[in-house]
Design a protein around this motif. Sequence first.
Motif, PDB file in Angstrom:
ATOM      1  N   THR A  31       0.823  -1.206   0.000  1.00 55.33           N
ATOM      2  CA  THR A  31       0.000   0.000   0.000  1.00 55.33           C
ATOM      3  C   THR A  31       0.857   1.257   0.000  1.00 55.33           C
ATOM      4  O   THR A  31       1.958   1.279   0.557  1.00 55.33           O
ATOM      5  CB  THR A  31      -0.974   0.005   1.203  1.00 55.33           C
ATOM      6  N   LEU A  32       0.346   2.279  -0.660  1.00 59.56           N
ATOM      7  CA  LEU A  32       0.953   3.610  -0.663  1.00 59.56           C
ATOM      8  C   LEU A  32       0.046   4.525   0.125  1.00 59.56           C
ATOM      9  O   LEU A  32      -1.152   4.626  -0.171  1.00 59.56           O
ATOM     10  CB  LEU A  32       1.098   4.146  -2.094  1.00 59.56           C
ATOM     11  N   LYS A  40       0.262   9.785  -4.849  1.00 60.51           N
ATOM     12  CA  LYS A  40      -0.146   8.373  -4.858  1.00 60.51           C
ATOM     13  C   LYS A  40      -0.818   7.979  -6.175  1.00 60.51           C
ATOM     14  O   LYS A  40      -0.426   7.001  -6.819  1.00 60.51           O
ATOM     15  CB  LYS A  40      -1.086   8.081  -3.683  1.00 60.51           C
ATOM     16  N   ASP A 159      -7.168   2.096  -6.616  1.00 63.55           N
ATOM     17  CA  ASP A 159      -7.038   3.496  -6.199  1.00 63.55           C
ATOM     18  C   ASP A 159      -8.252   3.899  -5.355  1.00 63.55           C
ATOM     19  O   ASP A 159      -9.362   4.023  -5.866  1.00 63.55           O
ATOM     20  CB  ASP A 159      -6.925   4.388  -7.443  1.00 63.55           C
ATOM     21  N   VAL A 190      -3.632   2.056  -3.239  1.00 63.09           N
ATOM     22  CA  VAL A 190      -3.596   3.433  -2.743  1.00 63.09           C
ATOM     23  C   VAL A 190      -4.874   3.646  -1.963  1.00 63.09           C
ATOM     24  O   VAL A 190      -5.972   3.329  -2.449  1.00 63.09           O
ATOM     25  CB  VAL A 190      -3.500   4.444  -3.908  1.00 63.09           C
TER      26      VAL A 190
END
Length: 234
Positions: A31-32, A40, A159, A190
């Motif tokens: 994960t970011l 991101k 996302d 993200v």
Amino acid sequence: MLKVENLNVYYDNIHALRDVSFSVGKGEIVTLIGANGSGKTTILQAVSGMVTPRSGKILFADKDIMHKPSNTLLPLGLAHVPEGRRVFAKMTVEENLELGAYIVKDKLQIADDKEKLFDQFPRLRERRKQLAGTMSGGEQQMLAMARALMSRPSLMIMDEPSMGLAPVLVQEIFNIIQVINQNGTTILLVEQNANKALQIAHRAYVLETGKIVLSGTGADLLKDENVKKAYLGG
């Protein structure tokens, strides 16, 4: 599986990503996390071929995909579930799923995959003939995820899957992400809900103003005091 090295992206004179490097191993959830505007989504769009980096390297399954058009990446095994779900509102649930399998030529495989996904997402089975635009946000998110799975990706990029959802649905979406991963799909995530994302992530990277400033296991970053203060409300 995915390796990004020294990635730089500009929007006109704005330096959006600054020498970003990270990796995603086969079978992982990575994960970011970071504040809005930290870069991101730009990272995901660069990996998916939707923005063109000025410099750096992007390797997917040992292939250089840096300048490959988005439509050439799905056959390689890379699927993108975009922010805001982006289902085809005026098409039925079933038609959305079939579009997700547009690269698949075997009609029996398509039918089989649809049934497996209807088993995994029972609400989509109930609404298979319903127009996607008439469903709730949570149902549309499930559809977006199922549509991506129709291409049998080895890597799914997601996302902000929990954006705008009620808390009970947020937990359900994260449970589904874990099941998808357990079934063999690698995930790059993200997510603004850093707490939930770090709970399920094998590894994570923290972004600030286009730079990666911290990395570690999801469990370690959950305990990191700086991460707590900045992103977990601690």
